[in-house]
Write a protein that holds these residues in place. Structure first.
Motif, PDB file in Angstrom:
ATOM      1  N   ALA A  51       0.830  -1.206   0.000  1.00  0.00           N
ATOM      2  CA  ALA A  51       0.000   0.000   0.000  1.00  0.00           C
ATOM      3  C   ALA A  51       0.865   1.257   0.000  1.00  0.00           C
ATOM      4  O   ALA A  51       0.574   2.238  -0.689  1.00  0.00           O
ATOM      5  N   THR A  52       1.944   1.225   0.760  1.00  0.00           N
ATOM      6  CA  THR A  52       2.826   2.393   0.841  1.00  0.00           C
ATOM      7  C   THR A  52       3.317   2.773  -0.549  1.00  0.00           C
ATOM      8  O   THR A  52       3.316   3.940  -0.934  1.00  0.00           O
ATOM      9  N   SER A  53       3.712   1.763  -1.308  1.00  0.00           N
ATOM     10  CA  SER A  53       4.206   2.016  -2.652  1.00  0.00           C
ATOM     11  C   SER A  53       3.047   2.316  -3.606  1.00  0.00           C
ATOM     12  O   SER A  53       3.090   3.284  -4.376  1.00  0.00           O
ATOM     13  N   ASN A  54       1.988   1.524  -3.549  1.00  0.00           N
ATOM     14  CA  ASN A  54       0.841   1.725  -4.451  1.00  0.00           C
ATOM     15  C   ASN A  54       0.245   3.125  -4.325  1.00  0.00           C
ATOM     16  O   ASN A  54      -0.195   3.705  -5.310  1.00  0.00           O
ATOM     17  N   MET A  55       0.181   3.611  -3.118  1.00  0.00           N
ATOM     18  CA  MET A  55      -0.512   4.874  -2.896  1.00  0.00           C
ATOM     19  C   MET A  55       0.415   6.082  -3.001  1.00  0.00           C
ATOM     20  O   MET A  55       0.018   7.211  -2.700  1.00  0.00           O
ATOM     21  N   SER A  56       1.642   5.836  -3.442  1.00  0.00           N
ATOM     22  CA  SER A  56       2.564   6.960  -3.665  1.00  0.00           C
ATOM     23  C   SER A  56       2.089   7.853  -4.796  1.00  0.00           C
ATOM     24  O   SER A  56       2.539   8.979  -4.932  1.00  0.00           O
ATOM     25  N   ASN A  57       1.183   7.326  -5.628  1.00  0.00           N
ATOM     26  CA  ASN A  57       0.701   8.152  -6.743  1.00  0.00           C
ATOM     27  C   ASN A  57      -0.288   9.217  -6.271  1.00  0.00           C
ATOM     28  O   ASN A  57      -0.639  10.112  -7.027  1.00  0.00           O
ATOM     29  N   LEU A  58      -0.742   9.099  -5.028  1.00  0.00           N
ATOM     30  CA  LEU A  58      -1.719  10.071  -4.526  1.00  0.00           C
ATOM     31  C   LEU A  58      -0.972  11.283  -3.967  1.00  0.00           C
ATOM     32  O   LEU A  58      -0.607  11.319  -2.802  1.00  0.00           O
ATOM     33  N   THR A  59      -0.741  12.243  -4.845  1.00  0.00           N
ATOM     34  CA  THR A  59       0.046  13.418  -4.452  1.00  0.00           C
ATOM     35  C   THR A  59      -0.714  14.717  -4.693  1.00  0.00           C
ATOM     36  O   THR A  59      -0.261  15.780  -4.316  1.00  0.00           O
ATOM     37  N   GLY A  60      -1.847  14.618  -5.370  1.00  0.00           N
ATOM     38  CA  GLY A  60      -2.603  15.842  -5.662  1.00  0.00           C
ATOM     39  C   GLY A  60      -1.979  16.672  -6.769  1.00  0.00           C
ATOM     40  O   GLY A  60      -2.373  17.809  -6.984  1.00  0.00           O
ATOM     41  N   ILE A  61      -1.001  16.111  -7.476  1.00  0.00           N
ATOM     42  CA  ILE A  61      -0.368  16.879  -8.554  1.00  0.00           C
ATOM     43  C   ILE A  61      -1.135  16.676  -9.866  1.00  0.00           C
ATOM     44  O   ILE A  61      -1.617  17.633 -10.468  1.00  0.00           O
ATOM     45  N   ILE A  62      -1.285  15.420 -10.290  1.00  0.00           N
ATOM     46  CA  ILE A  62      -1.948  15.161 -11.571  1.00  0.00           C
ATOM     47  C   ILE A  62      -3.461  15.053 -11.387  1.00  0.00           C
ATOM     48  O   ILE A  62      -4.224  15.470 -12.234  1.00  0.00           O
ATOM     49  N   PHE A  63      -3.893  14.486 -10.277  1.00  0.00           N
ATOM     50  CA  PHE A  63      -5.332  14.378  -9.980  1.00  0.00           C
ATOM     51  C   PHE A  63      -5.488  14.517  -8.471  1.00  0.00           C
ATOM     52  O   PHE A  63      -4.524  14.409  -7.729  1.00  0.00           O
ATOM     53  N   GLY A  64      -6.734  14.720  -8.050  1.00  0.00           N
ATOM     54  CA  GLY A  64      -6.980  14.924  -6.621  1.00  0.00           C
ATOM     55  C   GLY A  64      -6.732  16.376  -6.277  1.00  0.00           C
ATOM     56  O   GLY A  64      -6.106  17.118  -7.047  1.00  0.00           O
ATOM     57  N   PRO A  65      -7.236  16.820  -5.129  1.00  0.00           N
ATOM     58  CA  PRO A  65      -7.088  18.237  -4.765  1.00  0.00           C
ATOM     59  C   PRO A  65      -5.625  18.629  -4.558  1.00  0.00           C
ATOM     60  O   PRO A  65      -4.884  17.896  -3.906  1.00  0.00           O
ATOM     61  N   ARG A  66      -5.242  19.760  -5.144  1.00  0.00           N
ATOM     62  CA  ARG A  66      -3.866  20.259  -4.986  1.00  0.00           C
ATOM     63  C   ARG A  66      -3.603  20.687  -3.551  1.00  0.00           C
ATOM     64  O   ARG A  66      -4.410  21.383  -2.950  1.00  0.00           O
ATOM     65  N   GLY A  67      -2.448  20.265  -3.035  1.00  0.00           N
ATOM     66  CA  GLY A  67      -2.054  20.708  -1.709  1.00  0.00           C
ATOM     67  C   GLY A  67      -1.472  22.112  -1.767  1.00  0.00           C
ATOM     68  O   GLY A  67      -1.199  22.643  -2.847  1.00  0.00           O
ATOM     69  N   LYS A  68      -1.310  22.733  -0.603  1.00  0.00           N
ATOM     70  CA  LYS A  68      -0.726  24.074  -0.569  1.00  0.00           C
ATOM     71  C   LYS A  68       0.774  23.976  -0.315  1.00  0.00           C
ATOM     72  O   LYS A  68       1.239  23.044   0.336  1.00  0.00           O
TER      73      LYS A  68
END
Lengths: 475, 474
Positions: free
Chosen positions: B308-325
């Protein structure tokens, strides 16, 4: 104290597959940014890698060319690190079982064969390309997922010349096997160079400095020279402890290597086997099939040219320097040209031309078929050798068939005896004083007459016949 | 249930439109009490096709990528994510004419077994809204148990379909690993993740998986199952089939804490065994190495956390998902992930990173792989002799939402054996304990789904809980 340089190379080269290594996006160089991407390349949730068989095949082909051991099964690993050029934030690569292990090839350095041992070859995905500007960066994911083959040598190279010879040789093999375009100008090849110095007789290697991401062979050469100088100076000044294990980069502008980070080992990439890709058995039959598709490689071709066609080692070397030239030569032979004659044309005229304009032999209008036409015109005395050269350039420049140009410019030889007799008679008649001189023993005057005749015929006169007729006139 | 609805539509007793509208209305009405849905698709409509599933409403776990429909995985890291492509299972179910009426809540990204870890809040059990549904396919289980939809798609990494099915008194089927493509399913632990179904009968389970299974060019771990027809295999003929149960799990004397629920659950289990025998099934007790059984949970935790740690590394909010500040890309990613993930997930990431570290891999990751191997080897040996393993699906019925669950953890994890080996595994309702439903689980050897389903089919008839839904939650 004599110091010896020890070099190890890591050469990354993009394979020229139709699609990317783990997705069906086209593997296109030079496209509009972010036009060759699918959900997989951007790591959208739920996407999975699909191994591209063509990429694996080409990787195996290269591993075979470098006499590597091929594992029984194909395994891919994840290299975990956060960086925007890898949307998954892990790169799929091979760590557990690289596609090739323990290879060895010989490379020609200053006419000597030098053995170079290959630690491993692994197939991985290329990263996106980043363009950094003052306060922002742009990412192009076209390159993300392009198959990248990394060839890692042992620390077994002892001069910058050998390092570059090895890289050139590899680039050649990539082209000969059609595994890659291997074009440094397109950024398809990138090298990491490991340089250390040790005392001549020392058994242990010195501290290794890694110069990362060097993008041309001349820069590899320059970076090695720079590191040798930098490290030698430190050692000679007694500052051995200032040579530390670190990663540097080559700065083209200043012509120097610059420190990026210390202690390479401190990065833990947390490698582990990618569970999305099942272990795939690599069948022996497949390896044999791939082996059978490998064409003769440069050194093998060179030997053949020398032994079978009696070419000089130098000429054979020029011919195999690139696959394109060698293929051109072989096509000439297939058309029935005399090897020596074809070789002379290629190594002198054609190479001179393409080097002058910095183009590829495949780019010129003068195909082997057209070259054959010129040679045939020459051999049946339609044109003189001087005219042949003239015609050669005309074909290149005007991009017209030789026979068309011969007509267009009237580049035919005058071989008609009567016509030549009349011209020569006329000249002889008008130059009586020179005839006297000739008869008095001033044989140099003969060349004067030849010059006059050629001038009169605009160089079209067949020189053999002119000589023959002139001699009879001067008796 | 599916066949019945299909007949009704065919005979024009009811229209698909009415069915779908009814499901949407029920779903909307249920939200306050059950909180099962992340998204309800109010304008869902029938797509004509000639299939058993045509025109029948379905709910989809929110970790499936659904084209043009919000797909959050019940995580704030994806709270605005609308995919532009369908998961393969979704493509197939749509092609069969199924009408997706909603996306159901799950324990964030599939992690957790309670239904309390969804970004949209706790999912409640239709049998008693003070009880948990179990998870992670919580919303799917609740929606089916509440009678909102006849079936729902779920995913199962350790027991994520089979536990909520047991707690909600319905059928939960996890097919053999790779039988249904994982393409488009938000990855939790890739070597264990399996697409499956929650429904109210074994027959329905067979119908649905028959529709969505198959080799997929987008999932290398999927395989060709053309020669398997689950529905056609349900003949109810189970005479001389052989099942085993594990002594260490089913013997009350093996438990230190003998709760009232546990005692009753095991009593019910013994009754089920008797019913199996009445059907002509031979059931034997087999002793399993207690050490291996005790290792299941840590092994599961190590493998899933690492993947999961590796799989979910794609969740960064850069390409999709809400952008972080943040001022740098690192700051933006950090902000996105810090605010987006629940504490449970972050804890798993810490474990995952730790066991993936080079110096720890031998001790944790490789050790887990070895244990997984030992367990699977032992199971494969047993499957040479037996058709399947039968166990209580969980040691107790659903606990209170506000209750303490730590004591259950160990026993709950036995079903992960099914994921370790990629085995087909099905839970069916088997009775009640303290007015809450319980289930039994049958697990069989790889690709032997038809056989396992057929045994469950015969037992289901005998037990009498087919087409059961919760009443009274309304």
């Amino acid at each position: 104290m004599a110091l010896k340089v020890v070099i190890g190379l890591e050469m990354h080269c993009e394979l020229n597959t139709k699609t990317k290594v783990f997705s069906k996006s086209l593997n296109n160089y030079n496209d509009i940014p972010n036009s060759s991407v699918t959900a997989i390349d951007l790591a959208f949730p739920g996407t999975l890698p699909i191994v591209n068989k063509e990429a694996v095949k080409k990787a195996i082909k290269m591993a075979l060319c470098l006499n590597c051991k091929i594992p029984e099964e194909l395994i891919f690993d994840r290299k975990n690190y956060y960086y925007p050029d890898v949307p998954k934030n892990y790169q799929i690569t091979q760590n557990t079982k690289p596609i090739g292990l323990n290879g060895k090839i010989n490379v020609e350095v200053n006419n000597e064969l030098v053995p170079i041992t290959i630690h491993d070859i692994h197939l991985e995905e290329d990263t996106a390309s980043l363009d950094h500007y003052f306060d922002y960066s742009l990412i192009d994911y076209n390159r993300s997922g392009v198959p990248l083959l990394e060839i890692v040598t042992d620390p077994c190279i002892y001069s910058p010349e050998a390092a570059v010879a090895f890289l050139e040789h590899l680039r050649n093999i990539y082209k000969y096997t059609d595994c890659s375009e291997a074009d440094t100008k397109k950024g398809q090849i990138r090298c990491d160079v490991n340089v250390s110095l040790k005392e001549e007789n020392a058994t242990e290697l010195g501290t290794k400095v890694e110069v990362k991401n060097v993008n041309s062979f001349s820069n590899v050469y320059a970076a090695i020279l720079y590191e040798i100088k930098r490290q030698t100076e430190l050692i000679e000044a007694g500052k051995n402890n200032e040579i530390i294990q670190e990663t540097r980069r080559w700065d083209e502008e200043s012509g120097a290597t610059i420190r990026m980070r210390e202690k390479v080992e401190s990065i833990d990439y947390k490698y582990y086997v990618d569970p999305n890709i099942p272990k795939i058995k690599i069948e022996k039959e497949w390896i044999e099939e791939i082996k059978s598709e490998i064409p003769l490689l440069p050194l093998e071709r060179k030997t053949k040219y020398i032994e079978d066609y009696n070419l000089s080692s130098y000429d054979a070397g020029v011919l195999v320097k690139t696959k394109e030239v060698s293929d051109y030569f072989e096509e000439c032979l297939e058309l029935g040209m005399n090897p020596k004659e074809a070789s002379n044309w290629i190594t002198s005229q054609i190479m001179g031309y393409i080097n002058k304009y910095d183009i590829e032999i495949t780019d010129i209008f003068l195909t082997p078929k057209r070259l054959l036409k010129i040679i045939n015109f020459l051999n049946n005395n339609t044109i003189s050798s001087k005219q042949a050269k003239e015609l050669f350039f005309l074909v290149l420049e005007e991009k017209e068939e030789p026979e068309v140009l011969i007509k267009k410019y009237g580049i035919e030889q005058i071989v008609n005896n009567e016509e030549l007799l009349a011209i020569i008679q006329n000249i002889v008649d008008n130059n009586q004083s020179q005839i006297e001189e000739y008869k008095a023993g001033k044989t140099k005057v003969f060349d004067y007459f030849i010059g006059m005749i050629m001038k009169e015929t605009k160089g079209k006169a067949n020189p053999v016949k002119v000589k023959e007729i002139l001699l009879s006139k001067l008796k | 249930m599916i066949k019945k609805l299909n007949n009704k539509i065919k005979n024009k007793e009811i229209s698909s439109d009415d069915l779908v509208k009814e499901a949407i209305t029920k779903a909307e009405k249920s939200q306050k009490k059950l909180n099962a849905f992340v998204t309800i698709i109010k304008d869902a409509k029938e797509v004509k096709s000639n299939n058993l599933l045509s025109g029948i409403p379905v709910a989809i776990k929110d970790n499936f990528s659904t084209k043009d429909i919000l797909s959050t995985g019940s995580s704030n890291t994806l709270k605005d994510y609308i995919p532009y492509f369908d998961a393969t299972a979704i493509k197939k179910i749509k092609a069969a004419g199924a009408v997706i009426i909603g996306k159901t809540a799950l324990d964030e990204l599939g992690m957790g077994g309670t239904g309390l870890m969804a970004a949209t809040g706790p999912v409640k059990n239709p049998w008693n809204i003070n009880k948990i549904t179990g998870g992670s396919s919580s919303g799917s289980a609740a929606a089916v148990a509440a009678g909102i939809v006849p079936y729902a798609l779920g995913t199962d990494t350790g027991d994520s379909i089979r536990i909520p099915a047991a707690h909600c008194g319905i059928v939960g089927y996890k097919p053999t690993y790779g039988m249904v493509s994982r393409f488009g399913v938000f990855a939790f632990a890739s070597s264990l993740d399996t697409v499956g179904v929650l429904c109210t009968s074994v027959e329905d389970a067979a119908i649905v998986i028959d529709q969505i299974k198959g080799k997929d060019e987008y999932d290398m771990t999927s395989w060709n199952s053309e020669n398997i027809n689950l529905l056609a295999s349900l003949d109810g003929n189970v005479k001389n089939k052989k099942l085993f149960y594990i002594k260490e799990i089913c013997d009350i004397n093996n438990y230190e804490e003998k709760t009232n629920e546990l005692i009753k659950t095991l009593e019910e289990f013994n009754k089920t065994i008797e019913k199996c025998q009445e059907l002509g099934i031979k059931v034997e007790e087999v002793s399993f190495d207690q050490k291996l059984l005790d290792s299941i949970y840590p092994t599961y935790l190590t493998i899933t956390s690492a993947e999961a740690t590796s799989n979910m590394s794609n969740l960064t909010g850069i390409i999709f998902g809400p952008r972080g500040k943040g001022n740098t890309i690192d700051e933006m990613m950090k902000d996105h992930r810090t605010r987006g993930f629940s504490s449970l997930i972050k804890r798993r990431f810490v474990i995952g990173s730790y066991v993936l570290q080079k110096e720890n891999q031998e001790r944790y990751l490789f050790a887990s792989a070895k244990i997984r191997h030992l367990i699977v080897n032992k199971m494969n040996e047993l499957f040479n002799e037996f058709d399947g393993l039968i166990l209580p699906a969980s040691s107790e019925p659903a606990s209170n939402i506000n209750g303490d669950r730590s004591a259950h953890l160990r026993t709950e994890q036995y079903l992960a054996i099914g994921n370790f080996g990629g085995y087909p595994s099905i839970t069916i309702p088997s009775g009640f304990v303290n007015d809450m439903p319980i289930g039994i689980n049958i697990t069989g050897k790889i690709k032997d789904d038809a056989n396992i389903l057929n045994i469950a089919y015969a037992l289901e008839k005998k037990l009498g809980y087919k087409n059961q839904t919760a009443k009274g939650w309304e």
